[in-house]
Motif scaffolding. Structure first.
Motif, PDB file in Angstrom:
ATOM      1  N   PRO A 268     -34.421   0.522  11.612  1.00  0.00           N
ATOM      2  CA  PRO A 268     -35.001   1.779  11.117  1.00  0.00           C
ATOM      3  C   PRO A 268     -34.932   1.948   9.605  1.00  0.00           C
ATOM      4  O   PRO A 268     -35.787   2.614   9.015  1.00  0.00           O
ATOM      5  CB  PRO A 268     -34.157   2.848  11.825  1.00  0.00           C
ATOM      6  N   ASP A 269     -33.918   1.343   8.976  1.00  0.00           N
ATOM      7  CA  ASP A 269     -33.773   1.509   7.528  1.00  0.00           C
ATOM      8  C   ASP A 269     -34.065   0.230   6.757  1.00  0.00           C
ATOM      9  O   ASP A 269     -33.774   0.139   5.563  1.00  0.00           O
ATOM     10  CB  ASP A 269     -32.364   2.002   7.199  1.00  0.00           C
ATOM     11  N   GLY A 270     -34.632  -0.781   7.447  1.00  0.00           N
ATOM     12  CA  GLY A 270     -34.979  -2.018   6.772  1.00  0.00           C
ATOM     13  C   GLY A 270     -33.819  -2.946   6.523  1.00  0.00           C
ATOM     14  O   GLY A 270     -33.938  -3.927   5.776  1.00  0.00           O
ATOM     15  N   ARG A 271     -32.699  -2.717   7.141  1.00  0.00           N
ATOM     16  CA  ARG A 271     -31.535  -3.570   6.961  1.00  0.00           C
ATOM     17  C   ARG A 271     -31.809  -4.963   7.529  1.00  0.00           C
ATOM     18  O   ARG A 271     -32.370  -5.113   8.604  1.00  0.00           O
ATOM     19  CB  ARG A 271     -30.323  -2.959   7.664  1.00  0.00           C
ATOM     20  N   GLU A 272     -31.383  -5.989   6.810  1.00  0.00           N
ATOM     21  CA  GLU A 272     -31.557  -7.358   7.256  1.00  0.00           C
ATOM     22  C   GLU A 272     -30.340  -7.773   8.086  1.00  0.00           C
ATOM     23  O   GLU A 272     -29.200  -7.714   7.623  1.00  0.00           O
ATOM     24  CB  GLU A 272     -31.705  -8.298   6.048  1.00  0.00           C
ATOM     25  N   LEU A 273     -30.609  -8.203   9.321  1.00  0.00           N
ATOM     26  CA  LEU A 273     -29.523  -8.598  10.211  1.00  0.00           C
ATOM     27  C   LEU A 273     -29.573 -10.079  10.564  1.00  0.00           C
ATOM     28  O   LEU A 273     -28.883 -10.522  11.494  1.00  0.00           O
ATOM     29  CB  LEU A 273     -29.572  -7.752  11.489  1.00  0.00           C
ATOM     30  N   ASP A 274     -30.382 -10.840   9.843  1.00  0.00           N
ATOM     31  CA  ASP A 274     -30.442 -12.291  10.013  1.00  0.00           C
ATOM     32  C   ASP A 274     -30.679 -12.698  11.466  1.00  0.00           C
ATOM     33  O   ASP A 274     -30.068 -13.648  11.972  1.00  0.00           O
ATOM     34  CB  ASP A 274     -29.151 -12.943   9.500  1.00  0.00           C
ATOM     35  N   GLY A 275     -31.565 -11.960  12.135  1.00  0.00           N
ATOM     36  CA  GLY A 275     -31.921 -12.322  13.500  1.00  0.00           C
ATOM     37  C   GLY A 275     -30.938 -11.884  14.564  1.00  0.00           C
ATOM     38  O   GLY A 275     -31.153 -12.133  15.753  1.00  0.00           O
ATOM     39  N   ARG A 276     -29.844 -11.261  14.153  1.00  0.00           N
ATOM     40  CA  ARG A 276     -28.865 -10.810  15.145  1.00  0.00           C
ATOM     41  C   ARG A 276     -29.411  -9.644  15.967  1.00  0.00           C
ATOM     42  O   ARG A 276     -30.221  -8.845  15.486  1.00  0.00           O
ATOM     43  CB  ARG A 276     -27.578 -10.344  14.450  1.00  0.00           C
ATOM     44  N   SER A 277     -28.941  -9.528  17.197  1.00  0.00           N
ATOM     45  CA  SER A 277     -29.319  -8.387  18.014  1.00  0.00           C
ATOM     46  C   SER A 277     -28.588  -7.145  17.529  1.00  0.00           C
ATOM     47  O   SER A 277     -27.536  -7.232  16.880  1.00  0.00           O
ATOM     48  CB  SER A 277     -28.977  -8.649  19.488  1.00  0.00           C
ATOM     49  N   TRP A 278     -29.165  -6.013  17.812  1.00  0.00           N
ATOM     50  CA  TRP A 278     -28.536  -4.748  17.461  1.00  0.00           C
ATOM     51  C   TRP A 278     -28.914  -3.727  18.519  1.00  0.00           C
ATOM     52  O   TRP A 278     -29.723  -3.991  19.410  1.00  0.00           O
ATOM     53  CB  TRP A 278     -28.951  -4.289  16.059  1.00  0.00           C
ATOM     54  N   SER A 279     -28.300  -2.586  18.470  1.00  0.00           N
ATOM     55  CA  SER A 279     -28.624  -1.531  19.426  1.00  0.00           C
ATOM     56  C   SER A 279     -28.893  -0.241  18.670  1.00  0.00           C
ATOM     57  O   SER A 279     -28.584  -0.130  17.480  1.00  0.00           O
ATOM     58  CB  SER A 279     -27.491  -1.337  20.441  1.00  0.00           C
ATOM     59  N   ARG A 280     -29.440   0.728  19.378  1.00  0.00           N
ATOM     60  CA  ARG A 280     -29.665   2.030  18.765  1.00  0.00           C
ATOM     61  C   ARG A 280     -29.463   3.108  19.816  1.00  0.00           C
ATOM     62  O   ARG A 280     -29.703   2.903  21.014  1.00  0.00           O
ATOM     63  CB  ARG A 280     -31.062   2.132  18.154  1.00  0.00           C
ATOM     64  N   VAL A 281     -29.032   4.269  19.364  1.00  0.00           N
ATOM     65  CA  VAL A 281     -28.797   5.389  20.265  1.00  0.00           C
ATOM     66  C   VAL A 281     -29.095   6.684  19.517  1.00  0.00           C
ATOM     67  O   VAL A 281     -28.880   6.770  18.298  1.00  0.00           O
ATOM     68  CB  VAL A 281     -27.334   5.392  20.784  1.00  0.00           C
ATOM     69  N   ARG A 282     -29.587   7.661  20.249  1.00  0.00           N
ATOM     70  CA  ARG A 282     -29.813   8.985  19.673  1.00  0.00           C
ATOM     71  C   ARG A 282     -28.905   9.987  20.367  1.00  0.00           C
ATOM     72  O   ARG A 282     -28.822  10.018  21.598  1.00  0.00           O
ATOM     73  CB  ARG A 282     -31.271   9.425  19.809  1.00  0.00           C
ATOM     74  N   PHE A 283     -28.237  10.797  19.563  1.00  0.00           N
ATOM     75  CA  PHE A 283     -27.335  11.822  20.090  1.00  0.00           C
ATOM     76  C   PHE A 283     -27.597  13.123  19.342  1.00  0.00           C
ATOM     77  O   PHE A 283     -27.172  13.298  18.208  1.00  0.00           O
ATOM     78  CB  PHE A 283     -25.880  11.378  19.916  1.00  0.00           C
TER      79      PHE A 283
END
Length: 292
Positions: A268-283
């Motif tokens: 969402p903020d353009g962060r580079e994660l080098d292909g790693r998986s990530w998750s997201r949640v809304r609260f």
């Protein structure tokens, strides 16, 4: 076990004597609490016919809990948690109000003075784990945004340990930030994973003795404070976690179980994660008014 009427009278008379000893207390609240405590404690002893060996075991247990407690570990909070006393106290003190977000346990690992991060900042501070984008809004029960609310967040790393459980003095996976003018907040965390509460002490021995697991369902802690609103201490839990129905401290509430979506690629903020998986949640958090 049947007791004689003379024995019952003797036991009741002792309780009455102890209750009368508090009659001169000038603090009505203190008097009420202590007299009620004595009444319930004596009733418990009489109900289970507590033996002197069991009484000594209880004293030894509490003594050991005191010895293992320090500035980074609170064994008495753990004891309160696993007996459900923490959650019952929270229930009594946080009555339901419209659609306000539900509260749950503090846990023993909150620390004052966490680092401040900006909106969209990284609260992991190097903690091990899969990156997780957390976002949401804070509103009142009428849907109005709550700007400049203080949001404290903390969690365990992927190894199931909080920063204070390491011996190197690190500060990680904890921070605070403030909501924007629109009441929104966002930050990077690590995807929560299940972990055991500390079980190398008397509370762990108690759980083992009764066949209970020390495991906690995966979660992320929140503390929210804003002028004019009830303080909120809560978690969010991971949908699908097998431990949701068996949380060691009874902290899970259905309204706090959230979907953590798995993702790859653009963040969402353009962060580079080098292909790693990530998750997201809304609260999205709803605050009850102060005094409600």
């Amino acid at each position: 076990m049947t007791t004689s009427s003379d024995q019952q009278h003797r036991e009741a008379a002792l309780t009455d004597t102890v209750l009368r000893s508090f009659e001169s207390c000038t603090d009505p609240r203190l008097k009420l609490v202590l007299q009620s405590l004595v009444q319930h404690l004596h009733d418990f002893i009489r109900d289970v016919r507590l033996t002197e060996d069991e009484w000594r075991t209880a004293i030894d247990f509490l003594t050991e809990a005191g010895h293992i407690t320090d500035d980074k570990r609170q064994e008495f909070i753990l004891l309160s948690d696993v007996l459900g006393a923490s959650m019952q106290t929270i229930a009594v003190n946080n009555e339901a109000f419209k659609d306000a977000t539900e509260s749950t346990v503090w846990g023993p690992f909150f620390v004052d003075g966490s680092p401040e991060i900006p909106l969209g900042g990284d609260m992991t501070l190097g903690a091990a784990g899969e990156p997780c984008w957390v976002e949401g809004s804070i509103t009142d029960t009428d849907g109005n945004p709550v700007p400049d609310a203080l949001v404290e967040v903390w969690e365990a790393d992927e190894n199931g340990r909080y920063d204070v459980q390491y011996r190197d003095g690190r500060t990680a996976a904890r921070a605070h930030l403030r909501t924007g003018d629109d009441g929104g907040y966002r930050f990077w965390a690590v995807t929560p994973t299940p972990y055991p509460i500390p079980h190398d002490g008397p509370v762990g021995a108690l759980l083992a003795a009764v066949g209970r697991s020390p495991m906690r369902a995966a979660h992320l802690h929140f503390l929210v404070r804003a002028a004019g609103y009830r303080e909120l201490v809560t978690h969010i839990f991971v949908e699908g976690d097998e431990l949701l129905a068996d949380d060691a401290v009874f902290g899970v509430k259905a309204s706090l179980v959230k979907q953590f979506e798995r993702a790859r690629g653009a963040t969402p903020d353009g962060r580079e994660l080098d292909g790693r998986s990530w998750s997201r949640v809304r609260f999205d958090i709803v605050l009850a008014p102060h005094g409600s």
